[in-house]
Design an enzyme around this catalytic site. Structure first.
Site, PDB file in Angstrom:
ATOM      1  N   GLY A 125      18.385  -5.621  -2.614  1.00 19.08           N
ATOM      2  CA  GLY A 125      17.386  -6.620  -2.225  1.00 19.08           C
ATOM      3  C   GLY A 125      16.051  -5.915  -2.055  1.00 19.08           C
ATOM      4  N   SER A 126      15.270  -6.352  -1.081  1.00 16.41           N
ATOM      5  CA  SER A 126      13.969  -5.723  -0.855  1.00 16.41           C
ATOM      6  C   SER A 126      13.446  -6.172   0.500  1.00 16.41           C
ATOM      7  CB  SER A 126      13.017  -6.174  -1.945  1.00 16.41           C
ATOM      8  OG  SER A 126      11.691  -5.928  -1.539  1.00 16.41           O
ATOM      9  N   SER A 127      12.645  -5.297   1.151  1.00 20.44           N
ATOM     10  CA  SER A 127      12.134  -5.686   2.472  1.00 20.44           C
ATOM     11  C   SER A 127      11.139  -6.838   2.379  1.00 20.44           C
ATOM     12  CB  SER A 127      11.472  -4.485   3.146  1.00 20.44           C
ATOM     13  OG  SER A 127      10.340  -4.082   2.419  1.00 20.44           O
ATOM     14  N   CYS A 128      10.606  -7.100   1.172  1.00 18.80           N
ATOM     15  CA  CYS A 128       9.610  -8.180   1.058  1.00 18.80           C
ATOM     16  C   CYS A 128      10.269  -9.551   1.125  1.00 18.80           C
ATOM     17  CB  CYS A 128       8.782  -8.038  -0.202  1.00 18.80           C
ATOM     18  SG  CYS A 128       9.688  -8.475  -1.663  1.00 18.80           S
ATOM     19  N   TYR A 138       9.453 -13.387  -6.369  1.00 18.49           N
ATOM     20  CA  TYR A 138      10.405 -12.277  -6.378  1.00 18.49           C
ATOM     21  C   TYR A 138      11.345 -12.407  -5.179  1.00 18.49           C
ATOM     22  CZ  TYR A 138      11.850  -7.357  -6.080  1.00 18.49           C
ATOM     23  OH  TYR A 138      12.570  -6.188  -6.009  1.00 18.49           O
ATOM     24  N   LYS A 183      15.475 -12.600  -4.944  1.00 18.46           N
ATOM     25  CA  LYS A 183      16.239 -11.542  -4.288  1.00 18.46           C
ATOM     26  C   LYS A 183      17.071 -12.097  -3.123  1.00 18.46           C
ATOM     27  CE  LYS A 183      15.602  -7.744  -6.504  1.00 18.46           C
ATOM     28  NZ  LYS A 183      16.729  -6.914  -6.933  1.00 18.46           N
ATOM     29  N   LEU A 221       9.168   1.611  -1.987  1.00 14.37           N
ATOM     30  CA  LEU A 221       9.675   2.844  -2.590  1.00 14.37           C
ATOM     31  C   LEU A 221       8.583   3.556  -3.371  1.00 14.37           C
ATOM     32  CD1 LEU A 221      12.915   1.276  -4.061  1.00 14.37           C
ATOM     33  CD2 LEU A 221      12.743   2.689  -1.998  1.00 14.37           C
ATOM     34  N   HIS A 279       2.734  -0.574  -8.009  1.00 13.95           N
ATOM     35  CA  HIS A 279       2.657  -0.631  -6.552  1.00 13.95           C
ATOM     36  C   HIS A 279       1.578   0.339  -6.070  1.00 13.95           C
ATOM     37  CE1 HIS A 279       6.738  -2.507  -6.757  1.00 13.95           C
ATOM     38  NE2 HIS A 279       6.161  -3.250  -5.835  1.00 13.95           N
ATOM     39  N   TRP A 323      -7.463  -1.486  -2.781  1.00 11.53           N
ATOM     40  CA  TRP A 323      -7.454  -2.945  -2.587  1.00 11.53           C
ATOM     41  C   TRP A 323      -7.324  -3.319  -1.119  1.00 11.53           C
ATOM     42  CZ3 TRP A 323      -3.365  -4.700  -6.772  1.00 11.53           C
ATOM     43  CH2 TRP A 323      -3.850  -4.324  -8.041  1.00 11.53           C
TER      44      TRP A 323
HETATM   45  P1  GDP Z   1       3.613  -4.955  -1.176  1.00 15.05           P
HETATM   46  O1  GDP Z   1       4.221  -4.181  -0.049  1.00 15.05           O
HETATM   47  O2  GDP Z   1       4.557  -5.902  -1.817  1.00 15.05           O
HETATM   48  O3  GDP Z   1       2.318  -5.614  -0.739  1.00 15.05           O
HETATM   49  O4  GDP Z   1       3.327  -3.865  -2.312  1.00 15.05           O
HETATM   50  P2  GDP Z   1       2.059  -3.161  -2.983  1.00 15.05           P
HETATM   51  O5  GDP Z   1       2.452  -1.748  -3.200  1.00 15.05           O
HETATM   52  O6  GDP Z   1       1.622  -3.927  -4.181  1.00 15.05           O
HETATM   53  O7  GDP Z   1       0.866  -3.224  -1.907  1.00 15.05           O
HETATM   54  C1  GDP Z   1       0.938  -2.578  -0.667  1.00 15.05           C
HETATM   55  C2  GDP Z   1      -0.418  -2.601   0.021  1.00 15.05           C
HETATM   56  O8  GDP Z   1      -1.303  -1.693  -0.649  1.00 15.05           O
HETATM   57  C3  GDP Z   1      -1.134  -3.959   0.022  1.00 15.05           C
HETATM   58  O9  GDP Z   1      -1.763  -4.106   1.279  1.00 15.05           O
HETATM   59  C4  GDP Z   1      -2.186  -3.783  -1.073  1.00 15.05           C
HETATM   60  O10 GDP Z   1      -3.312  -4.607  -0.870  1.00 15.05           O
HETATM   61  C5  GDP Z   1      -2.545  -2.321  -0.884  1.00 15.05           C
HETATM   62  N1  GDP Z   1      -3.182  -1.681  -2.058  1.00 15.05           N
HETATM   63  C6  GDP Z   1      -4.329  -0.944  -2.019  1.00 15.05           C
HETATM   64  N2  GDP Z   1      -4.664  -0.533  -3.251  1.00 15.05           N
HETATM   65  C7  GDP Z   1      -3.700  -0.993  -4.096  1.00 15.05           C
HETATM   66  C8  GDP Z   1      -3.498  -0.871  -5.505  1.00 15.05           C
HETATM   67  O11 GDP Z   1      -4.260  -0.269  -6.236  1.00 15.05           O
HETATM   68  N3  GDP Z   1      -2.387  -1.493  -6.006  1.00 15.05           N
HETATM   69  C9  GDP Z   1      -1.504  -2.164  -5.214  1.00 15.05           C
HETATM   70  N4  GDP Z   1      -0.430  -2.721  -5.775  1.00 15.05           N
HETATM   71  N5  GDP Z   1      -1.683  -2.311  -3.877  1.00 15.05           N
HETATM   72  C10 GDP Z   1      -2.765  -1.726  -3.328  1.00 15.05           C
END
Ligand code: GDP
Length: 325
Positions: free
Chosen positions: A113-116, A143, A147, A173, A186, A209
């Site tokens: 599964g996943s924590s999300c 997603y 899951k 991960l 990610h 981001w």
């Molecule tokens: P999440 O745990 O499902 O939100 O997985 P993500 O890895 O996509 O994002 C984790 C956190 O990192 C969120 O708060 C995003 O806004 C932040 N983040 C910052 N920069 C980035 C980037 O370049 N890509 C992604 N995917 N997330 C980013």
């Protein structure tokens, strides 16, 4: 430590999704730690979304244990832009592999599964009992719904058919085999890639981001693979088990660590036009702890190792030839 329920030595073990980051780590762990026959099926020869194909593959290969690590995955942007794929493909993979495993009398199946999939505002740390107690985070609900269905399928098959199917919930991960695309990846691989590119082009800033405030817990994929092998052999109950590292930090703190690992010397700029996602999702690791398992790898050295993998696999052989999810 929990008693042995299903020892893997001497068994035929199917790793579904072995070309992905998680599946390839499980294959490495099995080959390094157990004497079992590891079965894999490349994507081009077996589409796991197609029940009849999975059933016929299982009839031919007769696996005794199945790690269900196949999934359509991606970061926050990929989830938002391709909702149908994330929902449909993950539902289809879970239902075909679970049903085919029942028909093939597989002795044990472990579903990832996943924590999300926990509610967006679940009390922290999030215990397994929080599942389905509140609304999901909108940026990855497609997603998450698929899951959740996978976790529930394992529970339902245990209840109705007596199948020994279990599930686990990994936290965020990272590690070798990740998708380093700056848009769809990610946070760790995406930032590593953008900082690497900025360093190479001598740019003086990289955008991160959101606000940098969300907090995440990160687990090295080889630690997850060790936990998968451990739980396959020792866990045999209906509810899912959280798997994490206990290492939680803010995205701003993470960005600083990635900057060190990559050797990027410019500035980090927060891009508020991009989403933050869930504010926090630290897992309660009480159940895992009781079973007797703990993560071993520290985040800073794990990031350095992942960057070395990226340099070797992604840059030198080209993205299309390296392992990716
Ligand atoms: P999440 O745990 O499902 O939100 O997985 P993500 O890895 O996509 O994002 C984790 C956190 O990192 C969120 O708060 C995003 O806004 C932040 N983040 C910052 N920069 C980035 C980037 O370049 N890509 C992604 N995917 N997330 C980013």
């Amino acid at each position: 430590m929990a008693d042995l329920d299903f020892p893997l030595n001497g068994q035929r073990v199917f790793v579904a999704g072995h070309q992905g980051m998680v599946g390839s780590a499980i294959v490495r762990a099995l080959r390094g730690q157990r004497r079992c026959e590891v079965l894999t099926a490349p994507r081009r020869s077996l589409d796991l979304r197609r029940p009849e194909r999975v059933e016929s593959w299982m009839r031919r290969h007769r696996p005794q244990a199945v790690f269900l690590a196949a999934a359509r995955v991606g970061g926050i942007a990929a989830n938002q832009s391709r909702p149908a794929e994330f929902l449909h493909d993950n539902l289809a993979i879970a239902s075909s592999v679970v049903e085919a495993s029942r028909k093939a009398a597989v002795g044990k199946l472990l579903f990832l599964g996943s924590s999300c999939i926990y509610p967006r505002l679940a009390p922290q740390p999030i215990s397994e009992a929080a599942l389905l107690t509140g609304p999901l985070e909108a940026t990855n609900e497609w997603y998450a719904v698929a899951k959740i269905a996978g976790v529930k399928l394992c529970e339902a098959y245990r209840r109705q058919h007596g199948c020994n199917f279990v599930s686990l919930m990994p936290t965020n991960l990272y590690g070798p085999g990740d998708n380093f695309d700056p848009e769809s990846g990610h946070v760790i691989p995406a930032l590593m890639r953008r900082m690497h590119d900025a360093k190479a082009a001598e740019r003086d800033s990289v955008a991160v981001w959101g606000s940098g405030a969300p907090r995440r817990e990160f687990l090295h994929v080889d630690d997850l693979a060790d936990a998968c092998v451990f739980l396959m052999e020792r866990y045999a109950d209906a509810g899912p088990v959280n798997v994490g590292s206990g290492q939680e930090l803010s995205i701003a703190e993470l960005a600083a660590l990635i900057k060190d690992a990559v050797g990027f010397r410019g500035n980090i700029v927060f891009d508020a036009s991009r989403p933050d996602g869930t504010p926090r999702k630290r897992l309660d690791l009480g159940r895992l702890d009781q079973l007797g398992w703990r993560a071993r790898r520290a985040l800073p050295s794990g990031l350095e190792e992942t960057y070395r993998w990226f340099l070797a696999a992604w840059i030198e052989t080209g993205p299309e030839r390296s392992v990716r999810r």
